[in-house]
Design a protein around this motif. Structure first.
Motif, PDB file in Angstrom:
ATOM      1  N   PHE A 111       6.862  64.086  48.462  1.00 49.90           N
ATOM      2  CA  PHE A 111       8.178  63.610  49.339  1.00 49.90           C
ATOM      3  C   PHE A 111       8.689  62.263  49.290  1.00 49.90           C
ATOM      4  CE2 PHE A 111       9.647  63.377  53.880  1.00 49.90           C
ATOM      5  CZ  PHE A 111      10.951  64.483  53.597  1.00 49.90           C
ATOM      6  N   ARG A 112       7.455  61.233  49.534  1.00 45.20           N
ATOM      7  CA  ARG A 112       7.689  59.942  49.386  1.00 45.20           C
ATOM      8  C   ARG A 112       8.410  59.378  48.263  1.00 45.20           C
ATOM      9  NH1 ARG A 112       5.358  55.920  47.282  1.00 45.20           N
ATOM     10  NH2 ARG A 112       3.633  57.073  46.516  1.00 45.20           N
ATOM     11  N   ARG A 113       8.060  60.003  46.955  1.00 46.99           N
ATOM     12  CA  ARG A 113       8.907  59.758  45.858  1.00 46.99           C
ATOM     13  C   ARG A 113      10.326  59.981  45.893  1.00 46.99           C
ATOM     14  NH1 ARG A 113       4.218  60.940  41.144  1.00 46.99           N
ATOM     15  NH2 ARG A 113       3.243  59.326  41.049  1.00 46.99           N
ATOM     16  N   PHE A 114      10.496  61.498  46.435  1.00 48.21           N
ATOM     17  CA  PHE A 114      11.723  61.669  46.550  1.00 48.21           C
ATOM     18  C   PHE A 114      12.627  60.830  47.587  1.00 48.21           C
ATOM     19  CE2 PHE A 114      15.285  64.500  48.228  1.00 48.21           C
ATOM     20  CZ  PHE A 114      15.756  64.911  47.222  1.00 48.21           C
ATOM     21  N   GLY A 115      11.867  60.412  48.477  1.00 45.47           N
ATOM     22  CA  GLY A 115      12.566  59.503  49.455  1.00 45.47           C
ATOM     23  C   GLY A 115      13.067  58.201  48.697  1.00 45.47           C
ATOM     24  N   ASN A 116      12.244  57.890  47.649  1.00 43.03           N
ATOM     25  CA  ASN A 116      12.484  56.510  46.798  1.00 43.03           C
ATOM     26  C   ASN A 116      13.809  56.989  46.249  1.00 43.03           C
ATOM     27  OD1 ASN A 116      10.237  55.197  47.867  1.00 43.03           O
ATOM     28  ND2 ASN A 116       9.014  55.325  45.796  1.00 43.03           N
ATOM     29  N   ILE A 117      14.021  58.033  45.782  1.00 36.67           N
ATOM     30  CA  ILE A 117      15.314  58.340  45.039  1.00 36.67           C
ATOM     31  C   ILE A 117      16.538  57.880  45.926  1.00 36.67           C
ATOM     32  CG2 ILE A 117      16.714  59.888  43.949  1.00 36.67           C
ATOM     33  CD1 ILE A 117      14.372  61.277  43.080  1.00 36.67           C
ATOM     34  N   LEU A 118      16.363  58.445  47.236  1.00 39.59           N
ATOM     35  CA  LEU A 118      17.425  58.126  48.219  1.00 39.59           C
ATOM     36  C   LEU A 118      17.513  57.021  48.455  1.00 39.59           C
ATOM     37  CD1 LEU A 118      17.010  61.744  50.496  1.00 39.59           C
ATOM     38  CD2 LEU A 118      18.342  61.271  48.417  1.00 39.59           C
ATOM     39  N   SER A 119      16.627  56.189  48.871  1.00 36.31           N
ATOM     40  CA  SER A 119      16.684  54.765  49.097  1.00 36.31           C
ATOM     41  C   SER A 119      17.262  54.069  48.177  1.00 36.31           C
ATOM     42  CB  SER A 119      15.563  54.348  50.012  1.00 36.31           C
ATOM     43  OG  SER A 119      14.504  54.266  49.237  1.00 36.31           O
ATOM     44  N   THR A 120      16.924  54.205  46.853  1.00 39.99           N
ATOM     45  CA  THR A 120      17.439  53.556  45.525  1.00 39.99           C
ATOM     46  C   THR A 120      18.977  53.885  45.617  1.00 39.99           C
ATOM     47  OG1 THR A 120      15.431  53.901  44.578  1.00 39.99           O
ATOM     48  CG2 THR A 120      17.127  53.012  43.412  1.00 39.99           C
ATOM     49  N   MET A 121      19.413  54.921  46.090  1.00 43.50           N
ATOM     50  CA  MET A 121      20.714  55.204  46.163  1.00 43.50           C
ATOM     51  C   MET A 121      21.702  54.573  46.815  1.00 43.50           C
ATOM     52  SD  MET A 121      20.963  59.477  46.164  1.00 43.50           S
ATOM     53  CE  MET A 121      22.534  59.557  46.486  1.00 43.50           C
ATOM     54  N   ILE A 122      21.295  53.988  48.111  1.00 44.50           N
ATOM     55  CA  ILE A 122      21.956  53.583  49.195  1.00 44.50           C
ATOM     56  C   ILE A 122      22.755  52.228  48.574  1.00 44.50           C
ATOM     57  CG2 ILE A 122      22.310  52.509  51.391  1.00 44.50           C
ATOM     58  CD1 ILE A 122      19.466  54.130  51.877  1.00 44.50           C
ATOM     59  N   LEU A 144      22.005  55.037  54.637  1.00 42.76           N
ATOM     60  CA  LEU A 144      22.335  56.051  53.671  1.00 42.76           C
ATOM     61  C   LEU A 144      23.693  56.906  54.492  1.00 42.76           C
ATOM     62  CD1 LEU A 144      22.002  57.645  51.187  1.00 42.76           C
ATOM     63  CD2 LEU A 144      20.523  59.404  52.741  1.00 42.76           C
ATOM     64  N   ILE A 145      23.733  57.012  55.626  1.00 38.95           N
ATOM     65  CA  ILE A 145      24.750  57.719  56.351  1.00 38.95           C
ATOM     66  C   ILE A 145      25.998  56.856  56.276  1.00 38.95           C
ATOM     67  CG2 ILE A 145      25.475  58.455  58.858  1.00 38.95           C
ATOM     68  CD1 ILE A 145      22.362  59.045  59.332  1.00 38.95           C
ATOM     69  N   VAL A 146      25.925  55.577  56.592  1.00 39.80           N
ATOM     70  CA  VAL A 146      27.061  54.556  56.342  1.00 39.80           C
ATOM     71  C   VAL A 146      27.352  54.782  54.959  1.00 39.80           C
ATOM     72  CG1 VAL A 146      27.928  52.100  56.414  1.00 39.80           C
ATOM     73  CG2 VAL A 146      25.994  52.707  57.889  1.00 39.80           C
ATOM     74  N   ALA A 147      26.774  54.877  53.851  1.00 40.79           N
ATOM     75  CA  ALA A 147      27.233  55.063  52.496  1.00 40.79           C
ATOM     76  C   ALA A 147      27.966  56.286  52.272  1.00 40.79           C
ATOM     77  CB  ALA A 147      25.743  54.930  51.548  1.00 40.79           C
ATOM     78  N   LEU A 148      27.427  57.366  52.960  1.00 44.40           N
ATOM     79  CA  LEU A 148      28.024  58.635  52.713  1.00 44.40           C
ATOM     80  C   LEU A 148      29.465  58.526  53.566  1.00 44.40           C
ATOM     81  CD1 LEU A 148      25.197  61.048  52.742  1.00 44.40           C
ATOM     82  CD2 LEU A 148      26.359  60.211  50.848  1.00 44.40           C
ATOM     83  N   ILE A 149      29.429  57.858  54.554  1.00 39.57           N
ATOM     84  CA  ILE A 149      30.896  57.899  55.370  1.00 39.57           C
ATOM     85  C   ILE A 149      31.628  57.056  54.468  1.00 39.57           C
ATOM     86  CG2 ILE A 149      31.934  56.651  57.304  1.00 39.57           C
ATOM     87  CD1 ILE A 149      29.355  57.139  58.975  1.00 39.57           C
ATOM     88  N   CYS A 150      31.375  55.983  53.624  1.00 44.35           N
ATOM     89  CA  CYS A 150      32.001  55.161  53.035  1.00 44.35           C
ATOM     90  C   CYS A 150      32.466  56.276  51.693  1.00 44.35           C
ATOM     91  CB  CYS A 150      31.281  53.952  52.401  1.00 44.35           C
ATOM     92  SG  CYS A 150      31.235  52.716  53.663  1.00 44.35           S
ATOM     93  N   VAL A 151      31.735  57.003  51.178  1.00 50.81           N
ATOM     94  CA  VAL A 151      32.254  57.615  50.025  1.00 50.81           C
ATOM     95  C   VAL A 151      33.475  58.761  50.685  1.00 50.81           C
ATOM     96  CG1 VAL A 151      31.645  59.949  48.908  1.00 50.81           C
ATOM     97  CG2 VAL A 151      29.908  57.951  49.069  1.00 50.81           C
ATOM     98  N   VAL A 152      33.265  59.202  51.917  1.00 48.33           N
ATOM     99  CA  VAL A 152      34.265  60.288  52.408  1.00 48.33           C
ATOM    100  C   VAL A 152      35.800  59.215  52.627  1.00 48.33           C
ATOM    101  CG1 VAL A 152      35.080  61.420  54.410  1.00 48.33           C
ATOM    102  CG2 VAL A 152      32.808  61.729  53.543  1.00 48.33           C
ATOM    103  N   LEU A 153      35.478  57.887  53.061  1.00 45.82           N
ATOM    104  CA  LEU A 153      36.650  57.187  53.495  1.00 45.82           C
ATOM    105  C   LEU A 153      37.327  56.894  52.104  1.00 45.82           C
ATOM    106  CD1 LEU A 153      35.327  54.594  55.954  1.00 45.82           C
ATOM    107  CD2 LEU A 153      37.176  56.319  56.253  1.00 45.82           C
TER     108      LEU A 153
END
Lengths: 362, 514
Positions: A53-64, A198-207
């Motif tokens: 789970f922690r490693r998967f979390g790393n993917i998500l935080s690297t994405m931001i 991550l939420i801010v990032a996804l909002i930006c994607v939509v914008l």
């Protein structure tokens, strides 16, 4: 639907998958030469990122942060100007936001300060991107060269600010004063480093996607990028569209710097370029300059990065070599012409078949 | 002896366009052979086949009476065929000797022997009296001398047959005379020259034989001594299919477009428009005929705001267009069907819909607040597809998947429905199928008569220009050289003579028609 179009659409997806497979196969061959257990290394590379789970979390935080720079490069790439200032914009956005955050901490309410800080990040990125854009339009100075130089100017500017203006003398590392803890982005997934950025990032994607495909500016921008002569002929202001697209892109990169700083640290500590800007270029290329696809390609890059990180920590492979494998994968995925002969044959065959059918009917 | 023979050449392009149909063409050793024909008659394609740049579907090529296969320019050069392109293929920053010996540099000890290169270049130039300095930088030379470098390049590679594609188009009269002397010298040396030109007086002066192409067919080879310029012009232009367009006489209303003393110098310093004046009224089509490259493109670009001009005025509906943004020119009533639909008229990678609404998507009535109105875009496009019979699988299909005729229909549909009362139609039917061409022509006439718009039709297709236009002007070297009040009664031979520079009208003759 037209067969050729269908083939082209599907082909992109298939091509990326094949590219990843080929890249892993090449990596396996090379690993066989230098590792005692190449299969284990490859396994760590491929499934490692999903093994906990922690490693998967790393993917998500690297994405931001790279989602932000990916969006930035979609705008720049859409109008065909290789303004690579994303790198410097991230640093400048992070640094100026930090300055404001430190100066205003505990003086204004946290929610208001957060908004101010985010706006400062956007403005910093816009300013950073505007300079190469203007130099290009006014002096015909190559936007690629100017923006690369800008990155170093901005890096050393932010280093100067950090070391001489906001450095905390009490800190053992080069770091600024801390800002109000209320400002730090909260973790949104427990036991991982995934923060609210991550939420801010996804909002930006939509914008960005709305701006690209639902608003007139996006349409103008795409026309200018695909055919500037047509844009001129049809009455679109080419120069201002080109500049504005770069400035908007810069805003996203600057905001990315702010979000990353607020999400990962409690004080400003960057003394080198982050590499996020260049990742952004790669992501925009992979996403075919479509902001809606940026999270996907950012996920792919983050997944490869996380896998590489795991390999270098759990196996006998040195981290330098991991970077090489990562490079092979990315080159193959980004190579637009990879397998293009195969695609042409598919289109050609389908056209031939259609013709034969037509003649058969007639 | 026959230096070269092309027998029964048929060339069909991948889009189905037949450029050459069973053309047989031969050149004797030691002759200058003219190849003439209108634009699109197939001259360039035929020469590309000869130079190995295109492969024919049928036919054979013989060099020195031996059958050969030429699949690349390198092979053509090997066989002694050299080509001097209209647009020079030279490296301006390198010297004459470096350009001439490029790719075949003399070597000494594995290094380029610069001295030797200069020496052989200079010898060759002196032999043919080209007057070149082998050590000069090509970028510093005049256009005439650059052309000599091109010819030298071909000769030094052993060319026995030289193809010159409109060599005098870029030359001054003096340079032209000099070139002719040198070509005649080459002829005495036993070289053969294929001379492509529009200028019949030059053909008469220089050439021994002339082959005329028309609409992809060969219209015979004739000794120059048996023809005069008017005769060649008749062979070139000769009307075959006459497409009749039914239309009543125009009832011109008030002036829509007024062009006064328009003069433009292009980036190369050439005067492409020279004191051009005319007026177009409501309800009439003004045609401009002329051999391509005589300022027509600059005229259409200047009027539509794509390029700036030195002096003169362009007024549309009473408004001076000088310095106006194109978006404002368009809302003042301008619409344009550009000459090159693929690079100017549309965006290849965008959909049929995007291309159809590209001029009106941000008009208030087509927006949904601050957002694009996809439904409105779809209904606008649906209506256009229906009205103009555009055949496409879906309006979301990228426009590049459509045939040339259908792409042009999208452009025409957009421009005719933009609400403008003036249209510039620059080669509106070039490269489109007969049916579409007819539809576009009829639409142009109908719009003009029924809606009272004014139209400027620029076309190299004489049938089209004579049938569609009401009044007709002829352009040559940036000037209006003839004006006819009724296009459909103009004699085509006479028109050809004005186009090719055999005759010119005086200002008095044109008065009242401009």
């Amino acid at each position: 639907m037209n067969n050729a179009k269908k083939i082209e659409t599907w082909f992109d997806l298939v091509r990326i998958l094949v590219a990843v497979l080929v890249a892993y196969a090449i990596a396996l061959v090379i690993l066989a030469l230098i590792s005692d257990d190449p299969l284990y290394v490859i396994q760590q590379f491929i499934v490692g990122p999903f093994s906990s789970f922690r490693r998967f979390g790393n993917i998500l935080s690297t994405m931001i942060p790279i989602i932000f720079t990916g969006i930035c490069m979609c705008f720049v790439y859409a109008i065909n100007k290789f303004n690579l200032v994303g790198e410097g914009a991230v640093n400048l956005g992070g640094c100026l936001s930090a300055c404001v955050a430190i100066a205003l901490s505990n003086k204004v309410p946290a929610w208001l300060l957060l908004i101010i800080v985010l706006v400062v990040g956007c403005l910093a990125g816009m300013a950073a991107s505007l300079i190469p854009a203007l130099a290009d339009q006014i002096f015909h100075a190559d936007v690629c060269v100017v923006s690369l130089m800008m990155n170093y100017i901005l890096l050393y500017l932010t280093n100067y600010i950090l070391k001489y203006r906001i450095k905390d003398p009490g800190s053992s590392i080069t770091a600024s004063y801390k800002w109000a803890p209320a400002l730090k982005f909260r973790n949104i997934i427990p036991k991982t480093s995934v923060h609210a950025g991550l939420i801010v990032a996804l909002i930006c994607v939509v914008l960005a996607a709305v701006l690209f495909y639902k608003m007139s500016f996006g349409f103008k921008m795409r026309i200018v990028g695909l055919n500037p002569v047509f844009a001129k002929y049809i009455g679109i202001p080419v120069v201002s569209t080109i500049i504005l697209a770069q400035v908007i892109g810069g805003a996203f990169a600057g905001l990315g710097g702010t979000v990353q700083v607020l999400g990962m640290f409690s004080s400003y500590q960057w003394t080198a370029l982050t590499g996020y800007g260049f990742d952004g270029l790669m992501i925009a290329v992979l996403a075919r300059k479509n902001p809606a696809l940026v999270p996907l390609s950012a996920f792919l890059i983050a997944y490869i990065r996380t896998g590489a990180d795991i390999v270098s920590r759990t196996t006998d492979i040195p981290p330098e070599f991991v970077s090489i494998i990562q490079g092979i994968i990315i080159v193959l995925v980004a190579a637009e012409m990879f397998l293009s002969g195969f695609k042409r044959r598919l289109i050609f065959n389908s056209a031939k078949k259609a013709l034969a059918e037509k003649e058969g009917k007639a | 002896m026959e230096a070269l023979k092309m027998e029964n050449i048929t060339k069909i392009y991948p889009n189905g366009f037949v450029a050459n149909k069973g053309i047989t063409f031969s050149v004797q050793q030691g002759e200058i052979h003219a190849l003439v024909g209108e634009n699109g008659a197939g001259k360039t394609t035929l020469m590309k086949v000869l130079f190995g740049m295109e492969q024919p579907q049928e036919g054979a090529i013989y060099v020195n009476e031996k059958k050969v296969k030429i699949s690349s320019p390198l092979e053509a050069i090997e066989l002694g065929v050299g080509m001097v392109h209209q647009h020079f293929m030279l490296l301006p920053s390198m010297t004459v000797a470096q350009n001439v010996t490029l790719g075949m540099e003399p070597r000494k000890n594995g290094l380029v022997d610069t001295q030797k290169a200069v020496q052989i270049t200079q010898e060759m130039s002196d032999k043919y009296r080209f007057g070149l300095d082998a050590t000069a930088r090509v970028g510093d030379l005049s256009v005439g001398l650059m052309q000599k470098v091109e010819i030298l390049k071909a000769l030094i590679r052993g060319a026995k047959v030289l193809i010159l594609d409109e060599p005098t188009a870029v030359l001054t009269p003096q340079e032209t005379r000099e070139l002719f002397e040198q070509l005649k010298l080459l002829r005495t040396e036993g070289h053969s020259v294929i001379f492509i030109s529009h200028k019949l007086e030059e053909v008469m002066e220089l050439c021994d034989n002339v082959t005329v192409l028309r609409h992809g067919y060969c219209n015979g080879t004739h000794p120059i001594s048996e023809l005069d310029a008017a005769g060649i012009s008749r062979l070139m232009v000769g009307r075959d299919v006459v497409l009749k367009i039914e239309k009543e006489d125009p009832k011109p209303g008030k002036p829509i477009l007024e062009v006064r003393n328009l003069t433009r110098t292009n980036a190369e310093g050439k005067k492409t428009l020279n004191d051009v004046s005319f007026t177009i009224h409501e309800g009439e089509v003004l045609g401009i005929a002329g051999v391509e490259g005589n300022g027509q493109s600059d005229l259409s670009d200047s009027i539509s705001g794509m390029v700036s001009y030195d002096s003169g005025t362009v007024k549309l509906n009473g408004k001076d267009l000088k310095g106006m943004k194109i978006v404002d020119i368009r809302s003042a009533g301008m619409s344009v069907i550009p000459e090159d639909r693929m690079t100017v008229g549309c965006v290849n990678d965008l959909s049929v819909q995007d291309n159809a609404i590209a001029d009106r998507f941000d008009k208030k009535e087509n927006m949904n607040g601050i957002f694009l109105d996809k439904k409105k875009a779809k209904s606008i496009t649906d209506a256009l597809i229906k009205e103009f019979e555009i055949s496409c699988d879906s309006q979301d299909e990228a426009i590049r998947f459509l045939s040339g005729g259908n792409i042009q229909k999208v452009v025409v549909a957009r421009e005719f429905t933009s609400g403008a009362n003036f249209v510039v139609a620059n080669q509106p039917t070039r490269g489109v199928d007969v049916g579409t061409a007819e539809m576009i022509r009829k639409y142009l006439v109908r719009q003009t008569r029924e809606k009272g718009i004014g139209s400027l039709l620029i076309s190299a297709d004489l049938n089209e220009i004579l049938e569609v236009s009401d009044r007709l002007l002829v352009m040559r070297q940036g000037r209006i050289v003839a004006a006819f009040p009724k296009a459909n009664v103009v004699d085509v031979d006479e028109l050809g003579e004005y186009m090719l520079g055999i005759r010119t009208m005086t200002a008095q003759e044109m008065e009242g028609v401009l």
